[in-house]
Scaffold this active site. Structure first.
Site, PDB file in Angstrom:
ATOM      1  N   HIS A   1      13.644 -55.822  41.709  1.00 45.85           N
ATOM      2  CA  HIS A   1      14.846 -55.303  40.854  1.00 45.85           C
ATOM      3  C   HIS A   1      15.546 -56.272  40.061  1.00 45.85           C
ATOM      4  CE1 HIS A   1      17.756 -52.490  40.152  1.00 45.85           C
ATOM      5  NE2 HIS A   1      18.506 -52.334  41.265  1.00 45.85           N
TER       6      HIS A   1
ATOM      7  N   HIS B   1       7.717 -50.705  34.674  1.00 45.83           N
ATOM      8  CA  HIS B   1       8.783 -50.061  35.048  1.00 45.83           C
ATOM      9  C   HIS B   1       8.541 -48.929  35.665  1.00 45.83           C
ATOM     10  CE1 HIS B   1      13.149 -48.497  34.839  1.00 45.83           C
ATOM     11  NE2 HIS B   1      13.412 -49.852  34.605  1.00 45.83           N
TER      12      HIS B   1
ATOM     13  N   ASP C   1      14.059 -57.501  31.387  1.00 46.85           N
ATOM     14  CA  ASP C   1      14.289 -58.769  32.265  1.00 46.85           C
ATOM     15  C   ASP C   1      13.277 -59.761  31.497  1.00 46.85           C
ATOM     16  OD1 ASP C   1      15.913 -58.307  34.202  1.00 46.85           O
ATOM     17  OD2 ASP C   1      14.556 -57.176  35.461  1.00 46.85           O
TER      18      ASP C   1
HETATM   19  N1  CMC Z   1       2.093 -56.871  36.806  1.00 44.67           N
HETATM   20  C1  CMC Z   1       0.405 -56.283  36.823  1.00 44.67           C
HETATM   21  N2  CMC Z   1       0.284 -55.180  37.402  1.00 44.67           N
HETATM   22  C2  CMC Z   1       1.273 -54.372  37.828  1.00 44.67           C
HETATM   23  C3  CMC Z   1       2.541 -54.641  37.290  1.00 44.67           C
HETATM   24  C4  CMC Z   1       3.133 -55.956  36.867  1.00 44.67           C
HETATM   25  N3  CMC Z   1       4.048 -56.333  36.513  1.00 44.67           N
HETATM   26  N4  CMC Z   1       3.592 -53.809  37.490  1.00 44.67           N
HETATM   27  C5  CMC Z   1       2.772 -52.661  37.950  1.00 44.67           C
HETATM   28  N5  CMC Z   1       1.347 -53.177  38.114  1.00 44.67           N
HETATM   29  C6  CMC Z   1       0.131 -52.249  38.501  1.00 44.67           C
HETATM   30  C7  CMC Z   1       0.070 -52.295  40.039  1.00 44.67           C
HETATM   31  O1  CMC Z   1      -0.524 -53.188  40.455  1.00 44.67           O
HETATM   32  C8  CMC Z   1      -0.526 -50.885  40.131  1.00 44.67           C
HETATM   33  O2  CMC Z   1      -1.953 -50.956  39.794  1.00 44.67           O
HETATM   34  P1  CMC Z   1      -3.008 -50.117  40.376  1.00 44.67           P
HETATM   35  O3  CMC Z   1      -2.792 -48.664  39.965  1.00 44.67           O
HETATM   36  O4  CMC Z   1      -4.263 -50.738  40.085  1.00 44.67           O
HETATM   37  O5  CMC Z   1      -2.916 -50.282  42.158  1.00 44.67           O
HETATM   38  C9  CMC Z   1       0.079 -50.032  38.721  1.00 44.67           C
HETATM   39  O6  CMC Z   1       0.207 -50.949  37.883  1.00 44.67           O
HETATM   40  C10 CMC Z   1       1.257 -49.105  39.194  1.00 44.67           C
HETATM   41  O7  CMC Z   1       2.226 -49.911  39.895  1.00 44.67           O
HETATM   42  P2  CMC Z   1       3.226 -49.597  40.996  1.00 44.67           P
HETATM   43  O8  CMC Z   1       3.692 -50.675  41.877  1.00 44.67           O
HETATM   44  O9  CMC Z   1       2.963 -48.335  41.640  1.00 44.67           O
HETATM   45  O10 CMC Z   1       4.576 -49.314  39.945  1.00 44.67           O
HETATM   46  P3  CMC Z   1       6.268 -48.915  40.346  1.00 44.67           P
HETATM   47  O11 CMC Z   1       6.592 -48.016  39.481  1.00 44.67           O
HETATM   48  O12 CMC Z   1       6.109 -48.700  41.900  1.00 44.67           O
HETATM   49  O13 CMC Z   1       6.600 -50.339  40.164  1.00 44.67           O
HETATM   50  C11 CMC Z   1       7.929 -52.334  39.171  1.00 44.67           C
HETATM   51  C12 CMC Z   1       7.456 -50.697  39.052  1.00 44.67           C
HETATM   52  C13 CMC Z   1       8.996 -52.576  38.182  1.00 44.67           C
HETATM   53  C14 CMC Z   1       8.482 -52.401  40.505  1.00 44.67           C
HETATM   54  C15 CMC Z   1       6.681 -53.135  38.901  1.00 44.67           C
HETATM   55  O14 CMC Z   1       6.228 -52.720  37.805  1.00 44.67           O
HETATM   56  C16 CMC Z   1       6.866 -54.447  39.103  1.00 44.67           C
HETATM   57  O15 CMC Z   1       6.699 -55.044  40.326  1.00 44.67           O
HETATM   58  N6  CMC Z   1       7.078 -55.249  37.983  1.00 44.67           N
HETATM   59  C17 CMC Z   1       7.337 -56.648  38.007  1.00 44.67           C
HETATM   60  C18 CMC Z   1       8.741 -56.941  38.370  1.00 44.67           C
HETATM   61  C19 CMC Z   1       9.780 -56.734  37.428  1.00 44.67           C
HETATM   62  O16 CMC Z   1       9.607 -56.892  36.046  1.00 44.67           O
HETATM   63  N7  CMC Z   1      10.768 -55.847  37.817  1.00 44.67           N
HETATM   64  C20 CMC Z   1      11.929 -55.481  36.731  1.00 44.67           C
HETATM   65  C21 CMC Z   1      12.148 -53.981  36.779  1.00 44.67           C
HETATM   66  S1  CMC Z   1      13.213 -53.812  35.232  1.00 44.67           S
HETATM   67  C22 CMC Z   1      14.541 -54.177  35.964  1.00 44.67           C
HETATM   68  C23 CMC Z   1      15.354 -52.871  36.817  1.00 44.67           C
HETATM   69  O17 CMC Z   1      15.581 -51.830  36.245  1.00 44.67           O
HETATM   70  O18 CMC Z   1      15.546 -53.382  37.958  1.00 44.67           O
END
Ligand code: CMC
Length: 421
Positions: free
Chosen positions: A262, A301, A357
């Site tokens: 986050h 996201h 970010d």
């Molecule tokens: N790098 C590589 N792969 C990713 C990433 C990433 N940053 N984010 C998601 N994926 C992949 C994930 O491995 C999954 O792949 P598969 O379907 O093959 O298993 C797919 O994309 C869907 O991911 P998810 O974890 O189900 O997505 P989510 O909606 O639960 O997570 C997130 C959203 C923001 C937590 C995630 O994208 C992440 O961890 N990003 C990196 C951390 C980041 O930059 N966070 C800041 C968010 S913006 C600020 C805020 O509003 O807080």
């Protein structure tokens, strides 16, 4: 075409038709047909926890609006405190309301000296400032016992003013403690971002701030001011739903924001860029992410699936800052990383784009902030959003947050004395 869904219980043949209202269906209706059958929705990804009139977020179309006003217009023309007023009150202030709001915020910036000194003493010099901030916010509740009167709108508003006013003071205090510098008291004669940056950096003589940096700080705070039901806002709402005071609710939000998924993500982006080390290592790093060896921080996201409108604004702001501070040496790595990811099927097919970010950390670093302060900056910006949602929740007279679970543990079994195990 009927704006409704029909659910049939195949065990009994009974059906229920539920109207679709504002894009949602009422779970209470589902419960009537299927008592004891719960939605399984980890991460609450498909659950609308509340109706809300504060922030509109359309992830498919990259839209973010505070009370109907596009984020692009607010970032260009408004100020953080004006946006804070908008989020909390629902309308932009007229001149008299504006002046009164600024006056109020400006005169609540001080924190009790005993508290400030004592809390610093309790922490090591190298304590993460987010840990210090979180406990300081929680501790403030003990200074304002009337804050427990959460049903009184006047008392609520007073705490909202206090918290927005005091966050920069607490944040700067956490930083000055970490570097062993004397605390700089708030200056009631300057604007909000200038006061904060002055408390951060002034040492010795007078403090002069380049207008481009003041504007960048203003924009960054505006972009972070709200983001509907994100993790930290949800934390504030859950704690607030138990009728805890606003300081405890905002401390819970700070704790959630601390996490690298986050608000900790911009700090993680900078650490990632440092780990990559050089432009030439970008391709290998992308491959390692695709192989599941880590995430590309600052990408992806839960809601935005085309682009994050905040990322576009922030990227432009970054260049304005670099005009003053000189280019951040990590920028080239970041740009190559972005280009590589945007052209790679792994990221494109998963709709992973730069989020807010990805660039904010580069700006903060160029402005002189150590990485540990990045989440603290996010917390200052998000405070009006947390409080607007907390206030809205109490106005709605909502129920305590208390989800169900799908129990998957062992069936009943008899206790075995230790000697017999
Ligand atoms: N790098 C590589 N792969 C990713 C990433 C990433 N940053 N984010 C998601 N994926 C992949 C994930 O491995 C999954 O792949 P598969 O379907 O093959 O298993 C797919 O994309 C869907 O991911 P998810 O974890 O189900 O997505 P989510 O909606 O639960 O997570 C997130 C959203 C923001 C937590 C995630 O994208 C992440 O961890 N990003 C990196 C951390 C980041 O930059 N966070 C800041 C968010 S913006 C600020 C805020 O509003 O807080």
């Amino acid at each position: 075409m009927s704006e409704s869904v029909t659910i049939t219980d195949n065990r009994t043949g009974e059906s229920i038709e539920i109207p679709i209202v504002d894009g949602g269906v009422d779970a209470a209706e589902w419960r009537k047909l299927l008592p004891g059958v719960w939605f399984s929705d980890p991460g609450l990804a498909t659950t609308a926890a509340t109706p809300s009139a504060i922030t509109e977020l359309d992830g498919e179309n990259g839209i973010l609006r505070y009370r109907g006003y596009p984020i692009e217009q607010l970032a260009e023309h408004s100020t953080f405190l004006e946006c804070a007023y908008l989020l909390v009150h629902g309308e932009l202030p007229d001149q008299a309301q504006h002046d009164e709001w600024i006056e109020e915020i400006t005169h609540h910036t001080y924190i009790h000296e005993n508290f400030r000194k004592r809390i610093n003493e309790a922490y090591h010099y190298d304590a993460h400032p987010m840990g210090l901030l979180t406990s300081a916010v929680a501790g403030l509740s003990t200074f304002y016992p009337e804050a427990k009167q959460i049903e009184d709108p006047t008392v609520r508003r007073e705490q909202i003013v206090r918290l927005i006013a005091k966050m920069p003071t607490l944040a700067a205090n956490a930083y000055r403690h970490s570097v062993g510098q004397p605390f700089v008291f708030p200056d009631n004669n300057v604007d909000y971002p200038t006061n904060f940056l002055r408390m951060m950096w002034q040492i010795g003589g007078p403090y002069e701030l380049d207008p481009a940096l003041q504007k960048a700080m203003e924009i960054l705070l505006i972009l972070h001011a709200d983001h509907e039901q994100n993790c930290s806002t949800t934390a504030a709402r859950v704690v607030g739903s138990a009728h805890a005071d606003p300081y405890s609710s905002v401390a819970a939000a700070c704790a959630a924001l601390y996490g690298p998924r986050h608000g900790g993500a911009n700090e993680a982006v900078l650490n990632m860029l440092d780990d990559i080390g050089s432009y030439d290592n970008v391709d290998a790093f992308i491959e390692s992410v695709k192989a599941g060896e880590g995430r590309l921080m600052g990408f992806g996201h839960r809601v935005y699936k085309n682009y994050d409108p905040r990322a576009t604004i922030i990227k432009n702001a970054a260049y304005d800052v670099f005009e003053v501070t000189g280019k951040n040496p990590r920028l080239d790595i970041a740009l190559k990383l972005e280009e590589a990811a945007l052209n790679d099927d792994y990221f494109v097919s998963r709709k992973l784009y730069p989020n807010v970010d990805f660039y904010s950390g580069l700006i903060y670093q160029s402005m002189g902030f150590p990485t540990e302060m990045f989440t603290v900056l996010f917390a200052i910006g998000r405070t009006p959003g947390w409080l607007a949602h907390w206030n809205e929740m109490l106005e709605q007279n909502s129920r305590i947050a208390r989800p169900r679970q799908l129990y998957t543990g062992p069936d009943v079994r008899d206790y075995v004395p230790l000697a017999n195990r």
